[in-house]
Design a protein around this motif. Structure first.
Motif, PDB file in Angstrom:
ATOM      1  N   THR A  46       3.964  -0.588   3.527  1.00  0.00           N
ATOM      2  CA  THR A  46       3.379   0.656   3.021  1.00  0.00           C
ATOM      3  C   THR A  46       4.458   1.696   2.796  1.00  0.00           C
ATOM      4  O   THR A  46       5.406   1.811   3.574  1.00  0.00           O
ATOM      5  N   SER A  56       2.394  -6.917   5.337  1.00  0.00           N
ATOM      6  CA  SER A  56       2.147  -5.789   4.448  1.00  0.00           C
ATOM      7  C   SER A  56       3.219  -4.729   4.571  1.00  0.00           C
ATOM      8  O   SER A  56       3.872  -4.579   5.605  1.00  0.00           O
ATOM      9  N   ASP A  68      -1.129  -5.134   9.477  1.00  0.00           N
ATOM     10  CA  ASP A  68      -2.391  -5.269   8.742  1.00  0.00           C
ATOM     11  C   ASP A  68      -2.915  -6.680   8.988  1.00  0.00           C
ATOM     12  O   ASP A  68      -2.209  -7.651   8.705  1.00  0.00           O
ATOM     13  N   THR A 104       0.835  -1.202   0.000  1.00  0.00           N
ATOM     14  CA  THR A 104       0.000   0.000   0.000  1.00  0.00           C
ATOM     15  C   THR A 104       0.872   1.255   0.000  1.00  0.00           C
ATOM     16  O   THR A 104       2.095   1.188   0.151  1.00  0.00           O
ATOM     17  N   THR A 151       9.442   3.489   4.187  1.00  0.00           N
ATOM     18  CA  THR A 151       8.606   2.322   3.930  1.00  0.00           C
ATOM     19  C   THR A 151       8.612   1.453   5.175  1.00  0.00           C
ATOM     20  O   THR A 151       9.668   1.154   5.727  1.00  0.00           O
ATOM     21  N   ASP A 192       0.578   5.300   1.679  1.00  0.00           N
ATOM     22  CA  ASP A 192      -0.190   6.146   2.602  1.00  0.00           C
ATOM     23  C   ASP A 192       0.336   7.569   2.616  1.00  0.00           C
ATOM     24  O   ASP A 192       1.473   7.800   3.013  1.00  0.00           O
TER      25      ASP A 192
END
Lengths: 260, 260
Positions: free
Chosen positions: A126, A124, A119, A44, A112, A46
Protein backbone atom coordinates in the motif's frame (compact mmCIF):
# COMPACT_ATOMS: atom_id res chain seq x y z
CA UNK A 1 -17.47 -7.50 -4.33
CA UNK A 2 -14.58 -5.25 -5.07
CA UNK A 3 -14.33 -2.26 -7.31
CA UNK A 4 -11.03 -3.00 -8.98
CA UNK A 5 -11.04 -4.11 -12.58
CA UNK A 6 -11.21 -7.76 -13.45
CA UNK A 7 -8.57 -9.07 -15.80
CA UNK A 8 -10.87 -9.87 -18.68
CA UNK A 9 -10.45 -7.46 -21.54
CA UNK A 10 -7.89 -5.44 -19.70
CA UNK A 11 -4.79 -6.18 -21.73
CA UNK A 12 -5.53 -3.43 -24.23
CA UNK A 13 -5.73 -0.70 -21.59
CA UNK A 14 -2.81 -1.90 -19.50
CA UNK A 15 -0.05 -0.85 -21.83
CA UNK A 16 1.30 2.54 -22.73
CA UNK A 17 -0.09 4.03 -25.93
CA UNK A 18 2.84 6.29 -26.66
CA UNK A 19 5.79 3.89 -26.39
CA UNK A 20 7.63 3.07 -29.64
CA UNK A 21 9.45 -0.28 -29.57
CA UNK A 22 13.14 -0.04 -30.42
CA UNK A 23 13.13 -3.13 -32.64
CA UNK A 24 10.83 -5.64 -34.28
CA UNK A 25 11.94 -8.17 -31.65
CA UNK A 26 10.90 -5.84 -28.86
CA UNK A 27 7.57 -5.13 -30.57
CA UNK A 28 6.94 -8.90 -30.72
CA UNK A 29 7.96 -9.30 -27.08
CA UNK A 30 5.51 -6.60 -26.01
CA UNK A 31 2.68 -7.93 -28.16
CA UNK A 32 3.12 -11.34 -26.57
CA UNK A 33 3.71 -10.09 -23.02
CA UNK A 34 0.97 -11.29 -20.69
CA UNK A 35 1.21 -9.49 -17.37
CA UNK A 36 -1.53 -11.71 -15.96
CA UNK A 37 0.80 -14.73 -16.20
CA UNK A 38 2.75 -13.45 -13.20
CA UNK A 39 1.75 -13.31 -9.57
CA UNK A 40 1.84 -9.65 -8.61
CA UNK A 41 1.12 -8.09 -5.23
CA UNK A 42 -2.28 -6.62 -4.47
CA UNK A 43 -1.77 -2.85 -4.70
CA UNK A 44 -3.72 -0.35 -2.64
CA UNK A 45 -3.47 3.30 -1.68
CA UNK A 46 -4.33 4.58 1.82
CA UNK A 47 -4.81 8.25 2.70
CA UNK A 48 -4.60 9.52 6.29
CA UNK A 49 -6.59 12.76 6.28
CA UNK A 50 -5.84 14.86 9.35
CA UNK A 51 -7.57 17.91 10.79
CA UNK A 52 -7.88 19.61 14.18
CA UNK A 53 -11.11 19.15 16.11
CA UNK A 54 -11.57 20.34 19.70
CA UNK A 55 -7.84 21.03 20.00
CA UNK A 56 -6.89 17.50 18.95
CA UNK A 57 -5.61 15.90 15.77
CA UNK A 58 -8.35 13.80 14.20
CA UNK A 59 -8.36 11.37 11.25
CA UNK A 60 -11.08 10.37 8.79
CA UNK A 61 -12.09 6.68 8.95
CA UNK A 62 -14.71 4.60 7.14
CA UNK A 63 -16.58 1.50 8.27
CA UNK A 64 -15.76 -1.40 5.97
CA UNK A 65 -18.73 -2.75 4.03
CA UNK A 66 -16.91 -5.76 2.57
CA UNK A 67 -14.83 -8.72 3.71
CA UNK A 68 -12.20 -8.91 5.08
CA UNK A 69 -12.60 -6.88 8.30
CA UNK A 70 -16.29 -6.31 7.48
CA UNK A 71 -17.68 -3.75 9.92
CA UNK A 72 -14.28 -2.59 11.17
CA UNK A 73 -13.05 0.99 10.85
CA UNK A 74 -10.28 1.62 8.37
CA UNK A 75 -8.64 4.23 6.17
CA UNK A 76 -10.66 5.45 3.15
CA UNK A 77 -8.32 3.76 0.65
CA UNK A 78 -8.50 0.83 -1.72
CA UNK A 79 -7.19 -0.90 -4.82
CA UNK A 80 -5.47 0.93 -7.64
CA UNK A 81 -7.66 0.57 -10.74
CA UNK A 82 -5.34 0.45 -13.73
CA UNK A 83 -8.18 1.39 -16.07
CA UNK A 84 -9.06 4.59 -14.27
CA UNK A 85 -6.19 5.78 -12.09
CA UNK A 86 -3.44 7.83 -13.68
CA UNK A 87 -1.16 7.38 -10.66
CA UNK A 88 -1.32 6.52 -6.92
CA UNK A 89 -2.39 10.08 -5.97
CA UNK A 90 -5.32 9.92 -8.39
CA UNK A 91 -6.35 6.62 -6.82
CA UNK A 92 -6.30 8.19 -3.34
CA UNK A 93 -8.46 11.11 -4.51
CA UNK A 94 -10.92 8.71 -6.16
CA UNK A 95 -11.14 6.50 -3.07
CA UNK A 96 -11.79 9.45 -0.75
CA UNK A 97 -14.63 10.50 -3.02
CA UNK A 98 -16.11 7.00 -3.30
CA UNK A 99 -15.69 5.95 0.31
CA UNK A 100 -16.38 9.19 2.18
CA UNK A 101 -17.83 11.59 -0.41
CA UNK A 102 -14.84 13.70 0.61
CA UNK A 103 -13.21 16.25 -1.66
CA UNK A 104 -9.53 15.67 -1.30
CA UNK A 105 -7.08 18.28 -0.10
CA UNK A 106 -3.37 18.28 -0.96
CA UNK A 107 -1.88 14.79 -0.50
CA UNK A 108 1.70 13.96 0.35
CA UNK A 109 3.20 10.51 0.01
CA UNK A 110 4.62 9.05 3.22
CA UNK A 111 5.84 5.56 2.49
CA UNK A 112 5.01 2.28 0.77
CA UNK A 113 4.50 -0.72 3.03
CA UNK A 114 4.28 -4.26 1.72
CA UNK A 115 4.44 -7.88 2.72
CA UNK A 116 2.65 -11.15 3.15
CA UNK A 117 0.99 -10.53 6.51
CA UNK A 118 -0.79 -7.22 6.17
CA UNK A 119 -3.79 -8.35 4.12
CA UNK A 120 -5.36 -11.80 4.47
CA UNK A 121 -6.13 -11.82 0.73
CA UNK A 122 -2.44 -12.05 -0.10
CA UNK A 123 0.93 -10.31 -0.48
CA UNK A 124 -0.03 -6.69 -0.62
CA UNK A 125 1.55 -3.30 -1.00
CA UNK A 126 0.00 0.00 0.00
CA UNK A 127 1.11 3.52 -0.85
CA UNK A 128 0.48 5.62 2.26
CA UNK A 129 -0.43 9.33 2.01
CA UNK A 130 -1.24 12.06 4.47
CA UNK A 131 -3.10 15.30 4.08
CA UNK A 132 -3.65 18.16 6.49
CA UNK A 133 -6.82 20.20 6.17
CA UNK A 134 -7.98 23.23 8.15
CA UNK A 135 -11.09 22.61 10.24
CA UNK A 136 -12.89 25.44 8.45
CA UNK A 137 -12.08 23.93 5.05
CA UNK A 138 -13.28 20.41 5.84
CA UNK A 139 -15.99 19.61 3.28
CA UNK A 140 -19.20 18.02 4.55
CA UNK A 141 -18.68 14.27 4.78
CA UNK A 142 -21.37 11.67 4.34
CA UNK A 143 -21.95 10.56 7.95
CA UNK A 144 -23.31 7.20 6.84
CA UNK A 145 -19.93 6.48 5.23
CA UNK A 146 -17.23 8.16 7.27
CA UNK A 147 -16.42 9.65 10.66
CA UNK A 148 -13.68 11.76 12.24
CA UNK A 149 -11.85 10.14 15.16
CA UNK A 150 -9.52 12.04 17.50
CA UNK A 151 -6.11 10.35 17.72
CA UNK A 152 -6.67 9.76 21.43
CA UNK A 153 -9.83 7.74 20.73
CA UNK A 154 -9.14 5.61 17.68
CA UNK A 155 -11.23 2.41 17.45
CA UNK A 156 -9.72 -0.51 19.36
CA UNK A 157 -9.54 -2.95 16.47
CA UNK A 158 -8.98 -1.49 13.05
CA UNK A 159 -8.92 -3.12 9.61
CA UNK A 160 -5.62 -4.50 8.26
CA UNK A 161 -2.53 -2.67 9.61
CA UNK A 162 -4.34 0.66 9.39
CA UNK A 163 -3.58 1.58 12.99
CA UNK A 164 0.15 1.22 12.26
CA UNK A 165 -0.28 3.21 9.03
CA UNK A 166 -1.92 6.07 10.94
CA UNK A 167 0.91 6.03 13.50
CA UNK A 168 3.45 6.12 10.66
CA UNK A 169 1.75 9.12 8.98
CA UNK A 170 1.43 11.03 12.27
CA UNK A 171 5.10 10.40 13.09
CA UNK A 172 6.05 11.84 9.69
CA UNK A 173 3.84 14.91 10.20
CA UNK A 174 5.34 15.52 13.67
CA UNK A 175 8.89 15.06 12.39
CA UNK A 176 8.34 17.51 9.52
CA UNK A 177 6.75 20.02 11.90
CA UNK A 178 10.19 20.36 13.56
CA UNK A 179 11.83 21.83 10.49
CA UNK A 180 9.03 22.95 8.15
CA UNK A 181 5.86 25.03 8.46
CA UNK A 182 3.74 22.01 7.48
CA UNK A 183 1.19 22.49 10.35
CA UNK A 184 0.24 25.80 8.68
CA UNK A 185 -2.01 23.63 6.46
CA UNK A 186 -4.18 23.03 9.55
CA UNK A 187 -4.83 26.77 9.86
CA UNK A 188 -7.53 28.80 8.16
CA UNK A 189 -6.28 31.25 5.54
CA UNK A 190 -6.25 34.09 8.07
CA UNK A 191 -4.85 33.61 11.56
CA UNK A 192 -3.16 35.33 14.46
CA UNK A 193 0.36 34.28 15.41
CA UNK A 194 -0.82 32.99 18.78
CA UNK A 195 -3.40 30.77 17.02
CA UNK A 196 -0.62 29.57 14.72
CA UNK A 197 1.67 28.82 17.64
CA UNK A 198 -1.15 26.88 19.34
CA UNK A 199 -1.59 24.71 16.22
CA UNK A 200 2.13 23.94 16.11
CA UNK A 201 2.05 23.07 19.82
CA UNK A 202 -0.88 20.68 19.27
CA UNK A 203 0.99 18.92 16.46
CA UNK A 204 4.31 18.82 18.30
CA UNK A 205 2.71 17.97 21.66
CA UNK A 206 4.84 20.46 23.56
CA UNK A 207 4.89 24.14 24.48
CA UNK A 208 6.97 26.52 22.35
CA UNK A 209 8.57 29.79 23.39
CA UNK A 210 6.65 32.66 21.76
CA UNK A 211 9.73 34.69 20.85
CA UNK A 212 11.57 31.82 19.17
CA UNK A 213 8.40 30.71 17.38
CA UNK A 214 7.76 34.18 15.96
CA UNK A 215 11.34 34.56 14.74
CA UNK A 216 11.03 31.29 12.79
CA UNK A 217 7.59 31.95 11.41
CA UNK A 218 7.69 35.64 10.52
CA UNK A 219 9.62 35.19 7.25
CA UNK A 220 6.82 32.86 6.08
CA UNK A 221 3.78 35.00 6.89
CA UNK A 222 2.60 38.50 6.08
CA UNK A 223 0.24 40.76 8.05
CA UNK A 224 -3.11 41.55 6.44
CA UNK A 225 -3.50 45.32 6.41
CA UNK A 226 -6.03 46.70 8.92
CA UNK A 227 -7.09 43.23 9.99
CA UNK A 228 -7.11 42.58 13.72
CA UNK A 229 -8.73 40.07 16.00
CA UNK A 230 -10.17 41.51 19.19
CA UNK A 231 -11.12 38.44 21.21
CA UNK A 232 -8.26 38.93 23.68
CA UNK A 233 -7.52 41.94 25.86
CA UNK A 234 -5.76 43.75 23.04
CA UNK A 235 -6.26 43.50 19.27
CA UNK A 236 -4.00 40.94 17.57
CA UNK A 237 -2.68 41.37 14.05
CA UNK A 238 -4.10 38.85 11.56
CA UNK A 239 -1.68 37.17 9.13
CA UNK A 240 -1.71 34.93 6.11
CA UNK A 241 0.99 32.70 4.57
CA UNK A 242 3.21 34.53 2.09
CA UNK A 243 2.50 33.36 -1.44
CA UNK A 244 6.23 32.72 -1.85
CA UNK A 245 6.56 30.70 1.36
CA UNK A 246 7.26 27.78 -0.95
CA UNK A 247 8.52 24.63 0.64
CA UNK A 248 8.25 26.30 4.05
CA UNK A 249 11.50 25.03 5.49
CA UNK A 250 12.64 26.91 8.58
CA UNK A 251 15.99 28.61 8.78
CA UNK A 252 16.31 26.95 12.19
CA UNK A 253 14.32 24.11 13.73
CA UNK A 254 11.82 24.95 16.44
CA UNK A 255 12.86 24.62 20.02
CA UNK A 256 10.46 23.81 22.80
CA UNK A 257 9.96 25.96 25.87
CA UNK A 258 12.34 24.97 28.60
CA UNK A 259 10.64 23.03 31.35
CA UNK A 260 10.74 24.74 34.73
CA UNK B 1 12.28 -14.45 -19.66
CA UNK B 2 11.54 -12.76 -16.38
CA UNK B 3 12.39 -13.91 -12.90
CA UNK B 4 9.14 -13.13 -11.17
CA UNK B 5 6.88 -16.00 -10.23
CA UNK B 6 4.25 -17.21 -12.59
CA UNK B 7 0.74 -17.46 -11.23
CA UNK B 8 0.46 -21.20 -11.39
CA UNK B 9 0.56 -22.78 -7.94
CA UNK B 10 1.00 -19.46 -6.25
CA UNK B 11 -2.33 -19.11 -4.47
CA UNK B 12 -1.18 -21.09 -1.47
CA UNK B 13 1.83 -18.88 -0.79
CA UNK B 14 0.09 -15.60 -1.50
CA UNK B 15 -1.96 -15.42 1.63
CA UNK B 16 -0.99 -14.79 5.22
CA UNK B 17 -0.55 -17.93 7.30
CA UNK B 18 -1.22 -16.27 10.65
CA UNK B 19 -4.51 -14.48 9.98
CA UNK B 20 -7.60 -15.81 11.77
CA UNK B 21 -10.87 -14.99 10.01
CA UNK B 22 -13.40 -13.19 12.21
CA UNK B 23 -16.35 -15.25 10.99
CA UNK B 24 -17.26 -18.30 8.94
CA UNK B 25 -18.47 -15.93 6.22
CA UNK B 26 -15.08 -14.21 6.12
CA UNK B 27 -13.27 -17.57 6.05
CA UNK B 28 -15.40 -18.56 3.04
CA UNK B 29 -14.73 -15.20 1.37
CA UNK B 30 -10.97 -15.66 1.79
CA UNK B 31 -11.00 -19.28 0.63
CA UNK B 32 -12.78 -18.21 -2.55
CA UNK B 33 -10.82 -15.01 -3.11
CA UNK B 34 -8.87 -15.19 -6.36
CA UNK B 35 -6.41 -12.32 -6.55
CA UNK B 36 -5.51 -13.33 -10.10
CA UNK B 37 -9.03 -12.37 -11.25
CA UNK B 38 -8.12 -8.69 -10.95
CA UNK B 39 -5.84 -6.59 -13.08
CA UNK B 40 -3.12 -5.32 -10.78
CA UNK B 41 -0.19 -3.06 -11.61
CA UNK B 42 3.23 -4.51 -12.35
CA UNK B 43 5.23 -3.88 -9.18
CA UNK B 44 8.97 -3.29 -9.17
CA UNK B 45 11.59 -1.94 -6.81
CA UNK B 46 14.47 0.29 -7.97
CA UNK B 47 17.53 1.10 -5.86
CA UNK B 48 19.78 4.09 -6.60
CA UNK B 49 23.13 3.21 -5.04
CA UNK B 50 25.34 6.26 -4.65
CA UNK B 51 29.03 6.59 -3.85
CA UNK B 52 31.80 9.15 -4.40
CA UNK B 53 34.37 8.44 -7.12
CA UNK B 54 36.97 10.99 -8.22
CA UNK B 55 35.22 13.72 -6.22
CA UNK B 56 31.88 13.10 -7.94
CA UNK B 57 28.66 11.36 -6.98
CA UNK B 58 28.33 8.14 -8.97
CA UNK B 59 25.48 5.63 -9.32
CA UNK B 60 25.47 1.90 -10.03
CA UNK B 61 23.77 0.89 -13.31
CA UNK B 62 23.28 -2.42 -15.10
CA UNK B 63 22.91 -3.18 -18.80
CA UNK B 64 19.54 -4.76 -19.47
CA UNK B 65 19.69 -8.31 -20.79
CA UNK B 66 15.97 -8.60 -21.55
CA UNK B 67 13.24 -6.78 -23.43
CA UNK B 68 12.08 -4.06 -23.12
CA UNK B 69 15.03 -1.65 -23.37
CA UNK B 70 17.34 -4.60 -24.13
CA UNK B 71 20.93 -3.34 -24.02
CA UNK B 72 20.09 -0.04 -22.31
CA UNK B 73 21.51 0.97 -18.94
CA UNK B 74 19.11 1.00 -16.03
CA UNK B 75 18.82 0.72 -12.27
CA UNK B 76 19.57 -2.70 -10.73
CA UNK B 77 15.94 -3.27 -9.73
CA UNK B 78 13.12 -5.55 -10.82
CA UNK B 79 9.86 -7.24 -10.01
CA UNK B 80 8.72 -8.02 -6.49
CA UNK B 81 8.54 -11.80 -6.15
CA UNK B 82 5.71 -12.57 -3.75
CA UNK B 83 7.08 -16.04 -3.10
CA UNK B 84 10.49 -14.85 -1.97
CA UNK B 85 10.41 -11.21 -0.93
CA UNK B 86 9.32 -10.37 2.60
CA UNK B 87 8.91 -6.68 1.72
CA UNK B 88 10.06 -4.09 -0.86
CA UNK B 89 13.44 -3.61 0.89
CA UNK B 90 14.14 -7.36 0.70
CA UNK B 91 13.34 -7.26 -3.00
CA UNK B 92 15.82 -4.41 -3.55
CA UNK B 93 18.56 -6.32 -1.70
CA UNK B 94 17.84 -9.46 -3.75
CA UNK B 95 17.87 -7.55 -7.05
CA UNK B 96 21.21 -5.87 -6.26
CA UNK B 97 22.68 -9.28 -5.58
CA UNK B 98 21.22 -10.88 -8.71
CA UNK B 99 21.84 -8.02 -11.13
CA UNK B 100 25.18 -6.67 -9.92
CA UNK B 101 26.54 -9.24 -7.46
CA UNK B 102 26.45 -6.28 -5.08
CA UNK B 103 26.09 -6.63 -1.33
CA UNK B 104 23.56 -4.04 -0.35
CA UNK B 105 24.26 -1.23 2.05
CA UNK B 106 21.57 0.54 4.10
CA UNK B 107 18.57 1.40 1.90
CA UNK B 108 16.15 4.27 2.43
CA UNK B 109 12.82 4.55 0.65
CA UNK B 110 12.37 7.70 -1.43
CA UNK B 111 9.02 7.50 -3.15
CA UNK B 112 6.67 5.28 -5.11
CA UNK B 113 6.01 6.26 -8.71
CA UNK B 114 3.29 4.68 -10.81
CA UNK B 115 1.28 5.08 -13.98
CA UNK B 116 0.47 3.82 -17.43
CA UNK B 117 3.36 5.36 -19.35
CA UNK B 118 6.48 4.37 -17.45
CA UNK B 119 6.74 0.74 -18.59
CA UNK B 120 5.64 -0.47 -22.04
CA UNK B 121 4.51 -3.78 -20.50
CA UNK B 122 1.69 -2.05 -18.66
CA UNK B 123 0.55 0.08 -15.74
CA UNK B 124 3.44 -0.18 -13.35
CA UNK B 125 4.45 0.99 -9.92
CA UNK B 126 8.01 1.15 -8.62
CA UNK B 127 9.23 1.68 -5.07
CA UNK B 128 12.33 3.86 -5.31
CA UNK B 129 15.19 3.56 -2.80
CA UNK B 130 18.53 5.22 -2.32
CA UNK B 131 21.65 4.13 -0.51
CA UNK B 132 24.90 5.92 0.20
CA UNK B 133 28.07 3.89 0.49
CA UNK B 134 31.61 4.99 1.27
CA UNK B 135 34.05 4.46 -1.60
CA UNK B 136 36.26 2.31 0.64
CA UNK B 137 33.29 0.09 1.55
CA UNK B 138 32.10 -0.54 -2.01
CA UNK B 139 32.18 -4.31 -2.49
CA UNK B 140 33.70 -5.63 -5.71
CA UNK B 141 31.02 -5.58 -8.40
CA UNK B 142 30.83 -7.97 -11.32
CA UNK B 143 32.01 -5.77 -14.19
CA UNK B 144 30.21 -7.91 -16.76
CA UNK B 145 26.95 -7.00 -15.03
CA UNK B 146 27.25 -3.53 -13.60
CA UNK B 147 29.15 -0.27 -13.81
CA UNK B 148 29.51 2.96 -11.85
CA UNK B 149 28.55 6.14 -13.72
CA UNK B 150 29.34 9.64 -12.45
CA UNK B 151 26.22 11.82 -12.34
CA UNK B 152 27.79 14.16 -14.88
CA UNK B 153 28.15 11.35 -17.42
CA UNK B 154 25.01 9.23 -17.19
CA UNK B 155 24.14 7.32 -20.37
CA UNK B 156 22.12 9.36 -22.87
CA UNK B 157 19.18 7.00 -23.18
CA UNK B 158 18.30 4.96 -20.13
CA UNK B 159 15.72 2.21 -19.62
CA UNK B 160 12.18 3.16 -18.55
CA UNK B 161 12.01 6.40 -16.51
CA UNK B 162 15.21 5.49 -14.67
CA UNK B 163 16.89 8.82 -15.46
CA UNK B 164 13.99 10.63 -13.74
CA UNK B 165 14.16 8.17 -10.81
CA UNK B 166 17.87 8.91 -10.34
CA UNK B 167 17.18 12.65 -10.41
CA UNK B 168 14.44 12.18 -7.82
CA UNK B 169 16.71 10.18 -5.48
CA UNK B 170 19.58 12.68 -5.82
CA UNK B 171 17.23 15.60 -5.10
CA UNK B 172 16.11 13.83 -1.92
CA UNK B 173 19.70 13.16 -0.84
CA UNK B 174 20.65 16.82 -1.45
CA UNK B 175 17.58 18.10 0.41
CA UNK B 176 18.28 15.88 3.42
CA UNK B 177 21.95 16.95 3.42
CA UNK B 178 20.74 20.47 4.36
CA UNK B 179 19.35 19.40 7.71
CA UNK B 180 20.82 15.97 8.49
CA UNK B 181 24.28 14.40 8.51
CA UNK B 182 23.22 11.94 5.79
CA UNK B 183 26.37 12.49 3.63
CA UNK B 184 28.40 11.02 6.51
CA UNK B 185 27.42 7.64 5.02
CA UNK B 186 29.73 8.48 2.08
CA UNK B 187 32.71 8.75 4.44
CA UNK B 188 34.98 5.96 5.63
CA UNK B 189 34.68 5.10 9.30
CA UNK B 190 37.60 7.37 10.18
CA UNK B 191 37.92 10.84 8.69
CA UNK B 192 39.24 14.32 9.29
CA UNK B 193 36.79 17.21 9.58
CA UNK B 194 38.14 18.80 6.41
CA UNK B 195 37.53 15.55 4.50
CA UNK B 196 34.02 15.47 5.96
CA UNK B 197 33.37 19.05 4.94
CA UNK B 198 34.58 18.26 1.42
CA UNK B 199 32.09 15.36 1.16
CA UNK B 200 29.23 17.61 2.27
CA UNK B 201 30.31 20.22 -0.27
CA UNK B 202 30.34 17.64 -3.07
CA UNK B 203 26.82 16.53 -2.18
CA UNK B 204 25.46 20.04 -1.71
CA UNK B 205 27.36 21.43 -4.72
CA UNK B 206 28.48 24.54 -2.85
CA UNK B 207 31.24 25.69 -0.54
CA UNK B 208 30.58 25.73 3.21
CA UNK B 209 32.18 27.94 5.84
CA UNK B 210 34.55 25.83 7.95
CA UNK B 211 33.56 27.37 11.28
CA UNK B 212 29.82 26.96 10.77
CA UNK B 213 30.30 23.42 9.44
CA UNK B 214 32.34 22.37 12.47
CA UNK B 215 29.84 23.80 14.92
CA UNK B 216 27.03 21.75 13.31
CA UNK B 217 29.03 18.57 12.99
CA UNK B 218 30.99 18.44 16.22
CA UNK B 219 28.09 17.16 18.37
CA UNK B 220 27.81 14.19 15.97
CA UNK B 221 31.46 13.09 15.86
CA UNK B 222 34.14 12.16 18.36
CA UNK B 223 37.93 12.36 18.05
CA UNK B 224 39.82 9.08 17.95
CA UNK B 225 42.53 9.26 20.63
CA UNK B 226 46.09 9.69 19.32
CA UNK B 227 44.95 9.37 15.71
CA UNK B 228 46.14 12.09 13.33
CA UNK B 229 46.50 12.43 9.60
CA UNK B 230 49.69 14.07 8.48
CA UNK B 231 49.20 14.58 4.76
CA UNK B 232 48.81 18.35 5.12
CA UNK B 233 51.24 20.84 6.65
CA UNK B 234 50.10 20.09 10.19
CA UNK B 235 48.61 16.89 11.64
CA UNK B 236 44.79 16.79 11.56
CA UNK B 237 42.73 15.05 14.22
CA UNK B 238 40.90 11.96 12.95
CA UNK B 239 37.24 11.51 13.97
CA UNK B 240 34.49 8.95 13.80
CA UNK B 241 30.68 9.25 14.05
CA UNK B 242 29.45 9.05 17.63
CA UNK B 243 27.60 5.79 18.19
CA UNK B 244 24.68 7.81 19.56
CA UNK B 245 24.54 10.19 16.60
CA UNK B 246 21.23 8.51 15.84
CA UNK B 247 19.06 10.16 13.27
CA UNK B 248 21.77 12.76 12.72
CA UNK B 249 19.51 15.79 12.48
CA UNK B 250 21.37 19.08 12.84
CA UNK B 251 20.46 21.59 15.49
CA UNK B 252 20.65 24.16 12.68
CA UNK B 253 20.72 23.68 8.91
CA UNK B 254 24.00 24.24 7.12
CA UNK B 255 24.68 27.56 5.53
CA UNK B 256 26.85 28.00 2.49
CA UNK B 257 29.90 30.20 2.35
CA UNK B 258 29.00 33.73 1.33
CA UNK B 259 29.95 34.41 -2.25
CA UNK B 260 32.50 37.17 -2.57
Amino acid sequence: MSSHSTRRGVASVMTSSTYRPASAAEARFLAEYDASAYATPLVTVDPVIVTLRDEQLAVLLVKREEHPFLGSWGLPGGFIDIRNDADPEACAVRKLKEKAAFVSPYLEQVKTVGGRERDPRGWSLTVLFFALIAEDDVPPIDKRLAKWFPLSALPDAMAFDHRALIDCAIRRIRAKAEYTALPAHLLPQRFTLSKMQRVFELVLQRRLTAGAFRRRIEPLVEPIADCFETASHRPAQVYRLRPDSGSLIFEQPLKGARRK
